[in-house]
Design a protein around this motif. Structure first.
Motif, PDB file in Angstrom:
ATOM      1  N   ILE A  25       1.231  -1.140  -0.109  1.00  0.00           N
ATOM      2  CA  ILE A  25       0.043   0.027  -0.008  1.00  0.00           C
ATOM      3  C   ILE A  25       0.856   1.308   0.137  1.00  0.00           C
ATOM      4  N   ALA A  26       0.980   1.925  -1.161  1.00  0.00           N
ATOM      5  CA  ALA A  26       1.819   3.409  -1.227  1.00  0.00           C
ATOM      6  C   ALA A  26       1.182   4.537  -0.535  1.00  0.00           C
TER       7      ALA A  26
ATOM      8  N   TRP B 125      -7.471   5.107  -2.452  1.00  0.00           N
ATOM      9  CA  TRP B 125      -7.851   4.515  -3.731  1.00  0.00           C
ATOM     10  C   TRP B 125      -7.502   3.126  -3.844  1.00  0.00           C
ATOM     11  N   ARG B 126      -8.368   2.163  -4.476  1.00  0.00           N
ATOM     12  CA  ARG B 126      -8.169   1.137  -4.678  1.00  0.00           C
ATOM     13  C   ARG B 126      -8.711   0.408  -5.944  1.00  0.00           C
ATOM     14  N   LYS B 127      -8.013  -0.207  -6.885  1.00  0.00           N
ATOM     15  CA  LYS B 127      -8.843  -0.941  -8.114  1.00  0.00           C
ATOM     16  C   LYS B 127      -9.449   0.248  -9.000  1.00  0.00           C
TER      17      LYS B 127
ATOM     18  N   TRP C  99      -3.407  -0.479  -4.283  1.00  0.00           N
ATOM     19  CA  TRP C  99      -3.891   0.252  -3.247  1.00  0.00           C
ATOM     20  C   TRP C  99      -3.097   1.347  -2.848  1.00  0.00           C
ATOM     21  N   SER C 100      -3.681   2.474  -2.625  1.00  0.00           N
ATOM     22  CA  SER C 100      -3.070   3.645  -2.128  1.00  0.00           C
ATOM     23  C   SER C 100      -3.711   4.514  -1.168  1.00  0.00           C
ATOM     24  N   VAL C 101      -2.967   5.275  -0.368  1.00  0.00           N
ATOM     25  CA  VAL C 101      -3.624   6.335   0.498  1.00  0.00           C
ATOM     26  C   VAL C 101      -2.788   7.424   0.644  1.00  0.00           C
ATOM     27  N   PHE C 102      -3.108   8.644   0.166  1.00  0.00           N
ATOM     28  CA  PHE C 102      -2.490   9.831   0.174  1.00  0.00           C
ATOM     29  C   PHE C 102      -3.577  11.079   0.636  1.00  0.00           C
TER      30      PHE C 102
END
Length: 471
Positions: free
Chosen positions: A253-254, A278-280, A266-269
């Motif tokens: 997860i970035a 955000w995912r997919k 999969w990311s969280v910013f």
């Protein structure tokens, strides 16, 4: 306490008798080992002796008879800038060197776990800045959600002082580079890499060695989920190394506070005060971080992203996480808002012990009266120049004062020497709406034993003014 497994009826040497060393010796003893302990400081040896531990001078040959391992405390160098003589002695005698983190990972899981409905999990947080706040924030969210959780490592309790696992429990650990560098066993379920900036370079032989110490938690540990800050090149490289699935990016997860992270992974910013998951290729959740008092500034928004990603990995919903974020009180000495009086706000960020941390703290506020200085680190404060626009004046303390004065040609400043004098001068100069900020960009050891005592001195100096203002 977690009794150490694998050393029953064996002699194990322990070097360094601070918090982690003492707990390691007692945990070894609880597991049936015979610890032989030593510290270069006589008071520490006396305290160990009073606990009934076998204190012997490990610089001599005799105590090493039948010793199978040396357990090293994190403050003791094992390689750079030069190995401690007792570490070199262990090498010469073919005695393996480990630390309490390695002992924890070989001892935490037991046969009792077969009776659990839900397996315990271990979350490890590392990086240059934000580790403590992120570790505490994860623990706070899990506790608010009703999950069994313990916190330890470089914050809270020593890892071997933690209680044995319970059904479904989560252990959240802050790990410094000193700890990850030596541990012979590293097997977290979730690993978090926050960021990387120059720090402890003498201890690791340069930036490459420093990064390598952090990287071990992931490459050696192989966590099932790797949450990685990608705002520096080292984080981007590590995320790429850890990716196993081309499309999903799993197990990574970035996280970021400088860029939007979208796509199939999969990311969280966080951008402009809003956290997004955000995912997919679609947004899963959004949280407004701007009014959360315990998490001021972009650097705390990175901490929120990391904690959010961990808790989502552990199955918590975005709404549960958001609610807990609002009740997080923050940590002492880490962008800690002490209060305001006569329109002047006071913030204690004594933990900002390097330039990168200080820059992030400065960036969180406007109209700043900055208290800075201490035991300087390599490079001084030249890299602070881009963030000094909101600093109305600086008050220089400690051993770095004269040197830093030369590096602030365009910022009004004065040499205060002590925190007490700096606080008084800042109050005299401050206008309504100003922030008096302690963000030293230095170690504390020239004037204080640790950054906590430095922060306590700031709190004590500010207290009369806050009390007067409240009256």
């Amino acid at each position: 306490m977690i009794p150490v497994r694998g050393y029953k009826d064996k002699r194990v040497a322990v070097l360094g008798l601070g918090r982690s060393g003492l707990s390691a010796a007692l945990a070894l003893q609880a597991g049936g080992a015979s610890p032989v302990v030593w510290d270069d400081n006589e008071p520490a040896r006396a305290a160990a002796h009073d606990l009934g531990l076998d204190v012997q001078d490990l610089s001599k040959d005799r105590p090493w008879v039948d010793v199978v391992s040396l357990i090293l405390s994190p403050g003791i160098p094992h390689l750079y800038p030069r190995p401690h003589p007792i570490v070199a002695k262990a090498w010469a005698m073919n005695v393996v060197v480990d630390n309490d983190i390695g002992l924890f990972f070989r001892s935490y899981a037991t046969r009792d776990w077969d009776m659990f409905d839900n397996q315990p999990q271990v979350v490890c947080v590392t990086g240059s800045n934000g580790k403590s706040t992120t570790t505490a924030l994860i623990t706070h969210i899990l506790r608010a959600a009703g999950k069994p959780v313990q916190m330890g490592g470089n914050i809270g309790r020593g890892v071997l002082d933690l209680n044995p696992a319970t059904d479904g429990e989560v252990v959240v650990m802050e790990l410094s580079s000193y700890q990850t560098d030596v541990a012979r066993s590293l097997t977290p379920d979730i690993g978090v890499f926050m960021n990387l900036s120059p720090d402890h370079l003498d201890r690791h032989g340069g930036m490459g060695g420093y990064y390598a110490a952090k990287r071990r938690l992931f490459i050696e540990g192989g966590p099932e989920r790797a949450i990685i800050g990608v705002d520096e090149i080292e984080g981007r490289a590590l995320a790429n190394e850890m990716r196993q699935e081309v499309v999903s990016g799993d197990p990574v997860i970035a996280i970021s506070t400088t860029q939007k992270l979208r796509g199939a992974g999969w990311s969280v910013f966080a951008r402009k005060g809003f956290l997004a998951e955000w995912r997919k290729d679609r947004q899963m959740a959004s949280i407004d971080l701007r009014d959360i008092q315990g998490l001021p500034g972009a650097h705390n928004h990175q901490n929120a992203c990391a904690a959010y990603a961990v808790c989502r990995s552990l199955g918590l919903s975005p709404k549960v996480i958001e609610s807990a974020l609002h009740s997080f009180p923050g940590l002492p000495h880490r962008c800690q808002v002490l209060g305001a009086a006569r329109g002047i706000t006071f913030v204690n960020d004594s933990k900002a012990t390097n330039v990168d941390a200080a820059a992030k703290s400065i960036g969180a506020f406007k109209n700043i009266r900055l208290i800075i200085g201490g035991q300087p680190k390599e490079g001084g404060i030249a890299d602070l120049a881009p963030v000094l626009g909101d600093v109305k004046s600086a008050y220089l303390i400690g051993a770095a004062a004269e040197e830093f004065a030369k590096q602030l040609p365009d910022t009004p400043h004065q040499i205060s020497g002590t925190i007490e004098a700096a606080v008084q001068q800042a109050i005299e100069d401050a206008d309504v709406g100003d922030v008096v900020l302690l963000a030293p960009a230095c170690a504390s050891f020239d004037q204080y034993k640790n950054f906590e005592l430095r922060g306590d001195a700031f709190v004590a100096a500010v207290a009369p003014f806050l009390a007067e203002g409240a009256g």
